[in-house]
Design a protein around this motif. Structure first.
Motif, PDB file in Angstrom:
ATOM      1  N   TYR A   1       0.852  -1.197   0.000  1.00  0.00           N
ATOM      2  CA  TYR A   1       0.000   0.000   0.000  1.00  0.00           C
ATOM      3  C   TYR A   1       0.885   1.244   0.000  1.00  0.00           C
ATOM      4  O   TYR A   1       1.980   1.244   0.566  1.00  0.00           O
ATOM      5  CB  TYR A   1      -0.891   0.041   1.237  1.00  0.00           C
TER       6      TYR A   1
ATOM      7  N   GLN B   1       0.707   5.221   1.219  1.00  0.00           N
ATOM      8  CA  GLN B   1      -0.069   6.132   2.036  1.00  0.00           C
ATOM      9  C   GLN B   1       0.549   7.523   1.993  1.00  0.00           C
ATOM     10  O   GLN B   1       1.618   7.759   2.557  1.00  0.00           O
ATOM     11  CB  GLN B   1      -0.163   5.649   3.486  1.00  0.00           C
TER      12      GLN B   1
ATOM     13  N   GLY C   1      -1.678  12.319   5.415  1.00  0.00           N
ATOM     14  CA  GLY C   1      -3.058  12.718   5.679  1.00  0.00           C
ATOM     15  C   GLY C   1      -4.108  11.906   4.946  1.00  0.00           C
ATOM     16  O   GLY C   1      -5.300  12.239   5.013  1.00  0.00           O
ATOM     17  N   GLN C   2      -3.693  10.868   4.252  1.00  0.00           N
ATOM     18  CA  GLN C   2      -4.612  10.036   3.489  1.00  0.00           C
ATOM     19  C   GLN C   2      -4.618   8.610   4.010  1.00  0.00           C
ATOM     20  O   GLN C   2      -3.764   8.222   4.806  1.00  0.00           O
ATOM     21  CB  GLN C   2      -4.218  10.034   2.008  1.00  0.00           C
ATOM     22  N   GLY C   3      -5.591   7.847   3.550  1.00  0.00           N
ATOM     23  CA  GLY C   3      -5.601   6.436   3.867  1.00  0.00           C
ATOM     24  C   GLY C   3      -4.711   5.652   2.916  1.00  0.00           C
ATOM     25  O   GLY C   3      -4.318   6.162   1.862  1.00  0.00           O
ATOM     26  N   PRO C   4      -4.360   4.439   3.269  1.00  0.00           N
ATOM     27  CA  PRO C   4      -3.535   3.610   2.386  1.00  0.00           C
ATOM     28  C   PRO C   4      -4.250   3.316   1.060  1.00  0.00           C
ATOM     29  O   PRO C   4      -5.449   3.075   1.043  1.00  0.00           O
ATOM     30  CB  PRO C   4      -3.341   2.326   3.188  1.00  0.00           C
ATOM     31  N   GLN C   5      -3.478   3.341  -0.017  1.00  0.00           N
ATOM     32  CA  GLN C   5      -3.987   3.013  -1.348  1.00  0.00           C
ATOM     33  C   GLN C   5      -3.362   1.685  -1.778  1.00  0.00           C
ATOM     34  O   GLN C   5      -2.148   1.534  -1.741  1.00  0.00           O
ATOM     35  CB  GLN C   5      -3.593   4.098  -2.354  1.00  0.00           C
TER      36      GLN C   5
ATOM     37  N   LEU D   1       4.470   7.000   2.627  1.00  0.00           N
ATOM     38  CA  LEU D   1       4.773   5.861   3.485  1.00  0.00           C
ATOM     39  C   LEU D   1       4.303   4.613   2.743  1.00  0.00           C
ATOM     40  O   LEU D   1       3.143   4.533   2.316  1.00  0.00           O
ATOM     41  CB  LEU D   1       4.019   5.989   4.813  1.00  0.00           C
TER      42      LEU D   1
ATOM     43  N   LEU E   1       3.509   0.745   2.877  1.00  0.00           N
ATOM     44  CA  LEU E   1       3.155  -0.257   3.865  1.00  0.00           C
ATOM     45  C   LEU E   1       3.027  -1.628   3.229  1.00  0.00           C
ATOM     46  O   LEU E   1       2.464  -1.768   2.140  1.00  0.00           O
ATOM     47  CB  LEU E   1       1.822   0.113   4.526  1.00  0.00           C
TER      48      LEU E   1
END
Lengths: 112, 112
Positions: B35, B37, B40-44, B88, B90
Motif C-alpha cells: 500500500y 499512504q 493525511g490520506q488512507g492507504p492506497q 509511506l 506499507l
C-alpha cells in the motif's frame, strides 16, 4: 480510489468520554474492518465485521454495520489518552478480498 | 513470533532514480499486499502477491512492480521516481483465505 469515507475527519474528546466514528462505502462488501494507526506508523487491526453481521464487540470497541445504508460505526467507550490515533475503515472492493480499500481516516485526540 | 518487518525504515531518493523496498511477512502468512499512504490520506492498494505471482493490482502505473520469493518475502520496486511518489509504503501480510491483515511499520520514502 478510496472506497470508504470516515466521518468526522477529526474528533477531540476528554479521557473517559465515548468516541464514535462513522464510515460509509459505495459497493457491496464481504466484510468491513477497522484499523488504528499511531503517528504514521503501521496499521493495527482492531475488528472485522462480516456483511451478515450487524454488531460486534471487542473489549471497549463496538462496531455496527448497516449494509442497506452502506455504513458502519466504531464506538470506543471510556476512552484513554492512549487511544489517540487515526482510525480507518477498510472494505473489500466489489467482494474481492484481494483489494482492500481504505478511507481517509478519522483523527482521534483524547485529552487527559 | 516475528510480525511483519520492512526495510529500510527511511529512504531519500532523487527524481528519476529507482528504489527497492523489502518486506518479510508474519510467520505462517503466504499473501503479501503493498500500500502507498500519502500524508493525511488512507492507504492506497498497490498490488498483492500470492504463490509468487501478482494476483490483483490497484490503480498504479507500471513503474510500480513487485516480486514475491519462495519464502513469501516480497519486494516493491519503483522506477523513474516522481516527487509524488513520496509517501509511506506499507506492507501487509495474511494467510490465504483469512481477511485480517497484519501491517509492517512502513518505509518512509522521500523523493527530492
Amino acid at each position: 480510489s478510496q472506497q470508504g469515507e470516515e466521518d468526522p475527519q477529526a474528533l477531540s474528546i476528554q479521557e473517559g468520554e465515548n468516541a464514535t466514528m462513522n464510515c460509509s462505502y459505495k459497493t457491496s462488501i464481504n466484510n468491513l474492518q477497522w484499523y488504528r494507526q499511531n503517528s504514521g506508523r503501521g496499521l493495527v487491526h482492531l475488528i472485522l465485521i462480516r456483511s451478515n453481521e450487524r454488531e460486534k464487540h471487542s473489549g471497549r470497541l463496538r462496531v455496527t454495520l448497516d449494509t442497506s445504508k452502506k455504513s458502519s460505526s466504531l464506538l470506543i467507550t471510556a476512552s484513554r489518552a492512549a487511544d489517540t490515533a487515526s482510525y480507518f475503515c477498510a472494505t473489500d472492493a466489489q467482494g474481492n478480498n484481494n483489494d482492500m480499500r481504505f478511507g481517509a481516516g478519522t483523527r482521534l485526540t483524547v485529552k487527559p | 513470533d516475528a510480525g511483519v518487518t520492512q526495510s529500510p525504515t527511511h529512504l531519500i531518493k532523487t527524481r528519476g532514480q529507482q528504489v527497492t523496498l523489502r518486506c518479510s511477512p508474519k510467520s505462517g502468512h503466504d499473501t503479501v499486499s503493498w500500500y502507498q499512504q500519502a500524508l493525511g490520506q488512507g492507504p492506497q492498494f498497490i498490488f498483492q502477491y500470492y504463490e509468487e505471482e501478482e494476483r490483483q493490482r490497484g490503480n498504479f502505473p507500471d513503474r510500480f512492480s513487485g516480486h514475491q520469493f519462495p519464502n513469501y518475502s516480497s519486494e516493491l520496486n519503483v522506477n523513474a521516481l516522481l516527487l509524488g511518489d513520496s509517501a509511506l509504503y506499507l506492507c501487509a501480510s495474511r494467510l490465504r483465505g483469512h481477511y485480517e491483515q497484519y501491517f509492517g511499520p512502513g518505509t518512509r520514502l522521500t523523493v527530492t
